[in-house]
Scaffold this active site. Structure first.
Site, PDB file in Angstrom:
ATOM      1  CE  LYS A   1      -3.084   2.586   3.036  1.00  0.00           C
ATOM      2  NZ  LYS A   1      -4.108   2.247   4.174  1.00  0.00           N
TER       3      LYS A   1
HETATM    4  C1  5RP Z   1      -2.085   5.229   8.265  1.00  0.00           C
HETATM    5  C2  5RP Z   1      -2.643   4.177   6.978  1.00  0.00           C
HETATM    6  C3  5RP Z   1      -4.278   4.745   6.813  1.00  0.00           C
HETATM    7  O1  5RP Z   1      -5.079   3.653   6.732  1.00  0.00           O
HETATM    8  C4  5RP Z   1      -4.017   5.176   5.365  1.00  0.00           C
HETATM    9  O2  5RP Z   1      -3.383   6.443   5.490  1.00  0.00           O
HETATM   10  C5  5RP Z   1      -5.193   5.195   4.446  1.00  0.00           C
HETATM   11  O3  5RP Z   1      -5.947   6.244   4.611  1.00  0.00           O
HETATM   12  P1  5RP Z   1      -6.006   7.564   3.682  1.00  0.00           P
HETATM   13  O4  5RP Z   1      -6.791   6.911   2.469  1.00  0.00           O
HETATM   14  O5  5RP Z   1      -7.059   8.174   4.867  1.00  0.00           O
HETATM   15  O6  5RP Z   1      -4.513   8.085   3.595  1.00  0.00           O
HETATM   16  O7  5RP Z   1      -2.402   3.252   6.557  1.00  0.00           O
HETATM   17  O8  5RP Z   1      -0.650   4.664   8.015  1.00  0.00           O
END
Ligand code: 5RP
Length: 260
Positions: A172
């Protein structure tokens, strides 16, 4: 790959297309009562039917999510920090036995490449990967970006590849110009994007569409969904992009219609 690992992955990533819409609501683990998530139950409940998986912290599950909830849980295993201090100084706060008891489908932690506690955060990932390989539990690695760091393809490619080489099963990361290079750096490991800070809905949809075009398999989005003026419309629109290959305009119409 072990059957159990494949089975869990197939519950998150569509087995035919490999695509997914994850809903991220783990923000409270380091930033407390986040706008849009003050009551996790009322925030998440209407969105769940449109999400393929829910990324959430263990206390978030226990405190707000009904046990009959049947979406795959991507359980945040790292924590130990707050917005008041150095964010990269994380530890693993959940045991693998607890993740299994909670019926997690995947486990996740953040990796702070270039951060003060880079090594420790990579060690956290390695710990999850060793547990994951032992118990058939996929590991999603989040490439965290420090406040002063450039979110460019060079940095995100570096951070993502380091997570891949340390055994992560899903990456991610954040969208950036030249995102194809970030996806390429991950080889066969699927990449999803976080949404980042709230943007106008059409811009967020455009970003998701661009990421998909560059090879991302989907999103793991939070604020751009739950902080929208119409969260249901927004997640339905994102779904249209990810699972139906709709254009940004078509997806935006879904959001507009739901808003009305
Ligand atoms: C924090 C994360 C959050 O889940 C991530 O930031 C995803 O959320 P957004 O779309 O609000 O950025 O992993 O470390």
């Amino acid at each position: 790959m072990h059957w159990g690992m494949k089975n869990r992955l197939s519950r998150i990533l569509n087995p035919k297309t490999g695509h997914c819409v994850m809903l991220a609501v783990d923000h409270g683990y380091f930033q407390g009562p986040t706008t849009g998530l003050r009551n996790l139950n009322t925030a998440v409940d209407p969105l769940l039917q449109y999400a393929d998986a829910l990324m959430i912290a263990s206390g978030g599950v226990r405190g707000w999510i009904k046990p009959e909830m049947n979406k795959p849980i991507v359980l945040r295993m790292s924590g130990g920090t707050s917005i008041l201090k150095e964010l990269s100084n994380e530890i693993i706060v959940v045991d693998i036995e607890e993740a299994i008891r909670m019926n997690a489908t995947a486990i996740t932690c953040s990796v702070f490449v270039g951060g003060e506690y880079e090594k420790e955060s990579i060690a956290n990932l390695a710990k999850l990967v060793n547990w994951g390989e032992k118990y058939g539990m996929p590991v999603l690695a989040v490439t965290a970006v420090g406040r002063d760091m450039a979110r460019d393809a060079r940095f995100l490619g570096l951070a993502s590849r380091i997570c891949v080489e340390n055994g992560a099963h899903i990456i991610k990361t954040y969208y950036c110009d030249g995102f194809e290079d970030v996806v390429e750096a991950c080889g066969n490991v699927p990449v999803v994007i976080a949404g980042g800070k709230k943007q106008p809905e059409k811009d967020a949809l455009q970003m998701a569409a661009d990421a998909l075009k560059a090879g991302a398999v989907g999103v793991d989005m939070g604020r751009n969904i739950f902080q929208s003026d119409c969260p249901v419309g927004m997640i339905k629109a994102v779904r249209k992009l990810v699972h139906e290959g709709a254009s940004v305009e078509e997806a935006y119409q879904i959001y507009e219609k739901e808003k009305k």
